[in-house]
Design a protein around this motif. Structure first.
Motif, mmCIF file in Angstrom:
data_model
loop_
_atom_site.group_PDB
_atom_site.id
_atom_site.type_symbol
_atom_site.label_atom_id
_atom_site.label_comp_id
_atom_site.label_asym_id
_atom_site.label_seq_id
_atom_site.Cartn_x
_atom_site.Cartn_y
_atom_site.Cartn_z
ATOM 1 N N SER A 74 102.955 100.190 -63.193
ATOM 2 C CA SER A 74 104.326 100.356 -62.735
ATOM 3 C C SER A 74 105.250 99.349 -63.405
ATOM 4 C CB SER A 74 104.385 100.195 -61.213
ATOM 5 O OG SER A 74 105.697 100.347 -60.747
ATOM 6 N N ASN A 75 104.792 98.120 -63.509
ATOM 7 C CA ASN A 75 105.591 97.097 -64.189
ATOM 8 C C ASN A 75 105.778 97.436 -65.662
ATOM 9 O OD1 ASN A 75 105.810 95.641 -61.822
ATOM 10 N ND2 ASN A 75 104.100 94.304 -62.304
ATOM 11 N N PHE A 76 104.717 97.922 -66.315
ATOM 12 C CA PHE A 76 104.807 98.265 -67.734
ATOM 13 C C PHE A 76 105.734 99.449 -67.963
ATOM 14 C CE2 PHE A 76 103.163 100.755 -71.381
ATOM 15 C CZ PHE A 76 103.560 99.893 -72.380
ATOM 16 N N THR A 77 105.606 100.482 -67.116
ATOM 17 C CA THR A 77 106.417 101.681 -67.321
ATOM 18 C C THR A 77 107.895 101.458 -67.009
ATOM 19 O OG1 THR A 77 105.858 102.490 -65.119
ATOM 20 C CG2 THR A 77 104.541 103.313 -66.966
ATOM 21 N N SER A 78 108.215 100.396 -66.312
ATOM 22 C CA SER A 78 109.626 100.103 -66.057
ATOM 23 C C SER A 78 110.184 99.107 -67.073
ATOM 24 C CB SER A 78 109.813 99.558 -64.637
ATOM 25 O OG SER A 78 109.112 98.348 -64.485
ATOM 26 N N SER A 79 109.413 98.801 -68.103
ATOM 27 C CA SER A 79 109.856 97.846 -69.118
ATOM 28 C C SER A 79 110.549 98.558 -70.285
ATOM 29 C CB SER A 79 108.673 97.040 -69.649
ATOM 30 O OG SER A 79 107.838 97.858 -70.435
ATOM 31 N N ALA A 80 111.252 97.764 -71.067
ATOM 32 C CA ALA A 80 111.932 98.297 -72.256
ATOM 33 C C ALA A 80 110.916 98.742 -73.307
ATOM 34 C CB ALA A 80 112.862 97.246 -72.834
ATOM 35 N N VAL A 81 109.786 98.068 -73.376
ATOM 36 C CA VAL A 81 108.752 98.416 -74.360
ATOM 37 C C VAL A 81 108.276 99.848 -74.128
ATOM 38 C CG1 VAL A 81 106.418 97.874 -75.161
ATOM 39 C CG2 VAL A 81 108.024 96.025 -74.661
ATOM 40 N N PHE A 82 108.044 100.202 -72.867
ATOM 41 C CA PHE A 82 107.581 101.559 -72.567
ATOM 42 C C PHE A 82 108.653 102.583 -72.902
ATOM 43 C CE2 PHE A 82 106.846 105.201 -69.806
ATOM 44 C CZ PHE A 82 105.568 105.541 -70.215
#
Length: 133
Positions: free
Chosen positions: A26-34
């Protein structure tokens, strides 16, 4: 396979592996990288089709987008259920505190007392209502 609410599956005070993975995802998918990776995936999908590459490449691009979409759907639903459960627990705590306060003040007589009794009954029936549905 447990058919319990996601927030109730783990033991008290212990975080399950899936919960940790879901939180990290969840943290990764809400990041700019994702977001950049998704834009690149869509750009690749469009490029494969516009370049007229073979059907195998088009299927690969489509399958990659479908897999990402399915994973995001599962992650979103899991996060939604956890948030829903947390909000419901907070509302139940507020309702219980209101009932305790009301009982501590004592019963009033007359018309206001009847309305207070009705409000108390409604509040009591609302606590943990989602468990009865």
């Amino acid at each position: 396979m447990a058919l319990q609410h996601p927030a109730e599956r783990a033991s008290e005070g212990r975080t399950a592996r899936f919960e940790k993975l879901a939180e990290l995802a969840s943290n990764f998918t809400s990041s700019a990288v994702f977001s950049v990776l998704c834009v690149l995936l869509v750009a690749g999908f469009v490029t494969v089709h516009l370049a007229g590459l073979s059907t195998e490449w088009q299927h690969l691009a489509g399958d990659a987008m479908a897999a990402v979409s399915l994973l995001l759907l599962a992650l979103l639903k899991n996060s939604e259920r956890r948030a829903e459960h947390a909000v419901q627990r907070k509302l139940d705590a507020i309702a219980a505190a209101l009932l305790e306060r009301q009982e501590g003040e004592g019963d009033e007589g007359g018309q206001d007392g009847v309305a207070a009794d009705k409000a108390r009954e409604d509040l009591e029936s609302a606590i943990r209502m989602e468990d009865r549905l």
